[in-house]
Motif scaffolding. Structure first.
Motif, mmCIF file in Angstrom:
data_model
loop_
_atom_site.group_PDB
_atom_site.id
_atom_site.type_symbol
_atom_site.label_atom_id
_atom_site.label_comp_id
_atom_site.label_asym_id
_atom_site.label_seq_id
_atom_site.Cartn_x
_atom_site.Cartn_y
_atom_site.Cartn_z
ATOM 1 N N LEU A 1 0.875 -1.172 0.000
ATOM 2 C CA LEU A 1 0.000 0.000 0.000
ATOM 3 C C LEU A 1 0.910 1.220 0.000
ATOM 4 C CD1 LEU A 1 -2.594 -1.106 2.715
ATOM 5 C CD2 LEU A 1 -2.806 -1.316 0.238
ATOM 6 N N ASP A 2 1.152 1.769 -1.180
ATOM 7 C CA ASP A 2 2.095 2.878 -1.308
ATOM 8 C C ASP A 2 1.366 4.208 -1.220
ATOM 9 O OD1 ASP A 2 4.493 4.247 -1.755
ATOM 10 O OD2 ASP A 2 4.129 4.314 -3.909
ATOM 11 N N ASP A 3 1.428 4.816 -0.048
ATOM 12 C CA ASP A 3 0.841 6.139 0.184
ATOM 13 C C ASP A 3 -0.657 6.170 -0.088
ATOM 14 O OD1 ASP A 3 1.242 8.715 1.134
ATOM 15 O OD2 ASP A 3 1.476 9.566 -0.869
ATOM 16 N N VAL A 4 -1.324 5.037 0.142
ATOM 17 C CA VAL A 4 -2.761 4.955 -0.100
ATOM 18 C C VAL A 4 -3.560 5.549 1.064
ATOM 19 C CG1 VAL A 4 -4.703 3.355 -0.384
ATOM 20 C CG2 VAL A 4 -2.607 2.992 -1.671
ATOM 21 N N PHE A 5 -3.045 5.394 2.298
ATOM 22 C CA PHE A 5 -3.789 5.868 3.465
ATOM 23 C C PHE A 5 -4.155 7.349 3.349
ATOM 24 C CE2 PHE A 5 -2.722 2.668 7.077
ATOM 25 C CZ PHE A 5 -3.362 1.674 6.348
ATOM 26 N N SER A 6 -3.259 8.139 2.751
ATOM 27 C CA SER A 6 -3.510 9.574 2.651
ATOM 28 C C SER A 6 -4.697 9.887 1.744
ATOM 29 C CB SER A 6 -2.265 10.299 2.127
ATOM 30 O OG SER A 6 -1.941 9.846 0.822
ATOM 31 N N GLU A 7 -5.091 8.908 0.912
ATOM 32 C CA GLU A 7 -6.192 9.105 -0.026
ATOM 33 C C GLU A 7 -7.517 8.559 0.494
ATOM 34 O OE1 GLU A 7 -5.870 10.674 -2.994
ATOM 35 O OE2 GLU A 7 -3.745 11.055 -2.616
ATOM 36 N N LEU A 8 -7.487 7.865 1.640
ATOM 37 C CA LEU A 8 -8.681 7.212 2.157
ATOM 38 C C LEU A 8 -9.089 7.789 3.504
ATOM 39 C CD1 LEU A 8 -7.693 3.491 1.428
ATOM 40 C CD2 LEU A 8 -9.103 4.976 0.004
ATOM 41 N N ASP A 9 -10.400 7.738 3.802
ATOM 42 C CA ASP A 9 -10.841 8.162 5.118
ATOM 43 C C ASP A 9 -10.486 7.077 6.137
ATOM 44 O OD1 ASP A 9 -12.895 6.141 5.090
ATOM 45 O OD2 ASP A 9 -14.156 7.491 3.939
ATOM 46 N N GLN A 10 -10.640 7.401 7.415
ATOM 47 C CA GLN A 10 -10.183 6.506 8.478
ATOM 48 C C GLN A 10 -10.922 5.170 8.466
ATOM 49 O OE1 GLN A 10 -10.708 7.578 12.764
ATOM 50 N NE2 GLN A 10 -8.466 7.545 12.779
ATOM 51 N N ASP A 11 -12.219 5.181 8.127
ATOM 52 C CA ASP A 11 -12.976 3.928 8.088
ATOM 53 C C ASP A 11 -12.416 2.975 7.036
ATOM 54 O OD1 ASP A 11 -14.648 4.739 10.112
ATOM 55 O OD2 ASP A 11 -16.209 5.493 8.760
ATOM 56 N N ARG A 12 -12.082 3.517 5.857
ATOM 57 C CA ARG A 12 -11.529 2.659 4.802
ATOM 58 C C ARG A 12 -10.111 2.217 5.140
ATOM 59 N NH1 ARG A 12 -14.998 5.954 1.637
ATOM 60 N NH2 ARG A 12 -16.370 4.715 0.288
ATOM 61 N N GLN A 13 -9.344 3.060 5.830
ATOM 62 C CA GLN A 13 -8.014 2.656 6.285
ATOM 63 C C GLN A 13 -8.113 1.445 7.208
ATOM 64 O OE1 GLN A 13 -6.278 6.076 8.157
ATOM 65 N NE2 GLN A 13 -6.376 7.338 6.331
ATOM 66 N N LYS A 14 -9.008 1.520 8.169
ATOM 67 C CA LYS A 14 -9.185 0.411 9.115
ATOM 68 C C LYS A 14 -9.681 -0.837 8.406
ATOM 69 C CE LYS A 14 -10.005 3.125 13.311
ATOM 70 N NZ LYS A 14 -10.984 3.456 14.387
ATOM 71 N N MET A 15 -10.593 -0.642 7.455
ATOM 72 C CA MET A 15 -11.112 -1.778 6.717
ATOM 73 C C MET A 15 -10.005 -2.527 6.000
ATOM 74 S SD MET A 15 -11.767 -2.725 3.330
ATOM 75 C CE MET A 15 -11.802 -1.141 2.517
ATOM 76 N N LEU A 16 -9.089 -1.787 5.378
ATOM 77 C CA LEU A 16 -7.998 -2.417 4.640
ATOM 78 C C LEU A 16 -7.146 -3.297 5.533
ATOM 79 C CD1 LEU A 16 -6.627 0.301 2.177
ATOM 80 C CD2 LEU A 16 -7.606 -1.911 1.601
ATOM 81 N N VAL A 17 -6.714 -2.764 6.680
ATOM 82 C CA VAL A 17 -5.791 -3.524 7.523
ATOM 83 C C VAL A 17 -6.485 -4.628 8.310
ATOM 84 C CG1 VAL A 17 -4.158 -1.625 7.689
ATOM 85 C CG2 VAL A 17 -5.939 -1.833 9.416
ATOM 86 N N GLU A 18 -7.748 -4.425 8.653
ATOM 87 C CA GLU A 18 -8.444 -5.426 9.455
ATOM 88 C C GLU A 18 -8.948 -6.600 8.634
ATOM 89 O OE1 GLU A 18 -11.454 -3.279 11.499
ATOM 90 O OE2 GLU A 18 -10.052 -2.308 12.896
ATOM 91 N N LYS A 19 -9.343 -6.352 7.384
ATOM 92 C CA LYS A 19 -9.885 -7.424 6.545
ATOM 93 C C LYS A 19 -8.798 -8.267 5.891
ATOM 94 C CE LYS A 19 -14.447 -5.565 5.405
ATOM 95 N NZ LYS A 19 -15.170 -6.701 5.993
ATOM 96 N N LEU A 20 -7.545 -7.834 6.007
ATOM 97 C CA LEU A 20 -6.451 -8.537 5.333
ATOM 98 C C LEU A 20 -5.468 -9.105 6.343
ATOM 99 C CD1 LEU A 20 -5.929 -5.930 2.486
ATOM 100 C CD2 LEU A 20 -7.082 -8.135 2.304
ATOM 101 N N GLY A 21 -6.013 -9.698 7.383
ATOM 102 C CA GLY A 21 -5.171 -10.206 8.465
ATOM 103 C C GLY A 21 -4.236 -11.329 8.065
#
Length: 371
Positions: free
Chosen positions: A311-331
Motif C-alpha cells: 500500500l504505497d501512500d494509499v492511506f492519505s487518499e482514504l478516510d479513516q474507516d476505509r483505512q481500518k477496513m484495509l488492515v483489518e480485513k487482510l489479516g
C-alpha cells in the motif's frame, strides 16, 4: 507468502540497507523524498523484474554508481526461497534460489506481489489502457505463459504496423502477421475472459461487504468480437483472422492495426449503472478498491498462498474507516504500508506490526507493536 528480509546495495538513495520484516504489517514512515517508496519498489523489482514507477532500469541505480544489487528471502507455501537481482546500465541478471534464469518469464509467479497506489484509485475512471495494464499485470503473475503470449502478440503487431506504414505492402507477409496475431490473440482472449469472470465474482462479494450489501458490482469483458463463448480458442482464432481481412482497407488507410486484444477494455457497473460514466467519485473509488483487493483473493485461489500487499501512500487518499477496513480485513496478508504521516500508526492498534522510520536513505529507528 511473506518476505523475511531484504538487502539493497546502491539502490536509488540506499547505498547499503538490510531489513528484517514482520510477517503481518510493516509501516514505512518518512517525509517525501526520503526513500520510503524505494524500499517497496525494490520488492516489485524482485517480484516482476521491474519497477512499478519507471520502465528504465538504470534509473534505479544510485547516482555515480555502475550497478545495483537486491536480495530477498521469502516463504511461499511454507518453503523458503530467495531472489537476487543485479542491474547494470547495460543489462539485468536474476537468480532464483542461487540459480541464474535466462528470461523474465522464469521470474514471474515466484514471488506474488499486489501493489496498491493512489493511481489505482482512478482505475475505474481512467482510460482503457490503464485497465488493460491492470489485467495484463495480474494474469502474468499467476500465469507466466500469458506474459509470453502478450510479448509475442505485441511484437507481431508492431511488425504489422511497420508494414502498413511502408510504401510497398507485401500481402504474403501481411497474411503471415494476420495468422500469427490470430493465434496469439485467441489465446489472450481465453486467458482474459477466465480472469475477468473470476475477478467479477470475487470483487462483487468484496464490494457488497464494503457497501453493506447495498451495491452489486459487475465486471464484463469488452472486445471487438461478438461472441458469448470464449472457451474455444480455435473458433476465436478464425474469427480474429476474418476480422483482420475485413478491416484491411481501414488499416491501410490509418496505417495501424485496429482489431485485437490491444483494444480491449472492461465494463464496470454498480447496480446496472455504468460507474465510469455515471457513478459518483465515491462509488468509483470504492469500486477501484474492490478490484484491487480482488487480486489478492484471486492469486490465493490460483497459487494456494496469499500474495504480499504493498500500500504505497494509499492511506492519505482514504478516510479513516476505509483505512481500518484495509488492515483489518487482510489479516492473513503480509502488508507493506508507506506513509508520510506518523499518526497512521494509530490505525494499527490491536494488530501485529513493525514500524520503520526513514530519513535520507537510512532507517533511523524501528519498533514493534500490537499483539
Amino acid at each position: 507468502m511473506y518476505i523475511n528480509n531484504i538487502k539493497l546495495m546502491n539502490y536509488r538513495n540506499y547505498q547499503s540497507l538490510e531489513l528484517d520484516f514482520n510477517k503481518k504489517i510493516n509501516l514505512i514512515i518518512g517525509s517525501n523524498g526520503q526513500g520510503k517508496t524505494n524500499i517497496v519498489e525494490s520488492i516489485t523489482l524482485m517480484s516482476i523484474g521491474k519497477s512499478f514507477r519507471t520502465n528504465k532500469d538504470k534509473d534505479l541505480i544510485m547516482f555515480n554508481k555502475d550497478s545495483l544489487y537486491t536480495n530477498c528471502n521469502f516463504s511461499r507455501n511454507g518453503i523458503n526461497k530467495s531472489i537476487e537481482v543485479v542491474v547494470t546500465k547495460e543489462k539485468k541478471g536474476i537468480k532464483i534460489n542461487g540459480v541464474s534464469v535466462k528470461s523474465l518469464h522464469e521470474l514471474l509467479g515466484i514471488l506474488n506481489v499486489v501493489v496498491f497506489s493512489p493511481e489505482d484509485l482512478k482505475l475505474v475512471k481512467d482510460g482503457p489502457k490503464e485497465r488493460r495494464s491492470f489485467i495484463d499485470k495480474e494474469i502474468s503473475q499467476v500465469m507466466p505463459r500469458y506474459y509470453s503470449l502478450l510479448m509475442d502478440y505485441n511484437k507481431t503487431m508492431n511488425q504489422r504496423n511497420i508494414l502498413l506504414k511502408s510504401n510497398y505492402i507485401d500481402k504474403n507477409l501481411l497474411d503471415v502477421y494476420d495468422l500469427s496475431l490470430s493465434k496469439y490473440g485467441s489465446e489472450i482472449y481465453v486467458f482474459r475472459n477466465r480472469f475477468i469472470e473470476k475477478l467479477s465474482a470475487i470483487s462483487n462479494n468484496l464490494h457488497r461487504n464494503l457497501t453493506l450489501n447495498k451495491e452489486n458490482l459487475t465486471i464484463k469483458y469488452k472486445n471487438q468480437l461478438d461472441i458469448d463463448d470464449y472457451s474455444d480458442a480455435d473458433l476465436i482464432k478464425e474469427l480474429l483472422y476474418q476480422k483482420y481481412k475485413e478491416t484491411i482497407d481501414s488499416d491501410l488507410y490509418n496505417r495501424n492495426t485496429k482489431i485485437g486484444p490491444h483494444k480491449d477494455d472492461i465494463s464496470i457497473h454498480i447496480n446496472d449503472i455504468d460507474v465510469r460514466m455515471f457513478g459518483s467519485q465515491g462509488q468509483q473509488r470504492t469500486a477501484s478498491i474492490s478490484l484491487k483487493l480482488s487480486e489478492i483473493e484471486l492469486i490465493k485461489q490460483e497459487v494456494g498462498d496469499y500474495p504480499v500487499l504493498i500500500l504505497d501512500d494509499v492511506f492519505s487518499e482514504l478516510d479513516q474507516d476505509r483505512q481500518k477496513m484495509l488492515v483489518e480485513k487482510l489479516g492473513d496478508v503480509q502488508m507493506f504500508v508507506t506513509s508520510a504521516d506518523p499518526l497512521h500508526i494509530n490505525i494499527l492498534k490491536e494488530l501485529e506490526y513493525s514500524v520503520f522510520h526513514i530519513e535520507n536513505g537510512k532507517v533511523i529507528s524501528s519498533e514493534n507493536g500490537g499483539l
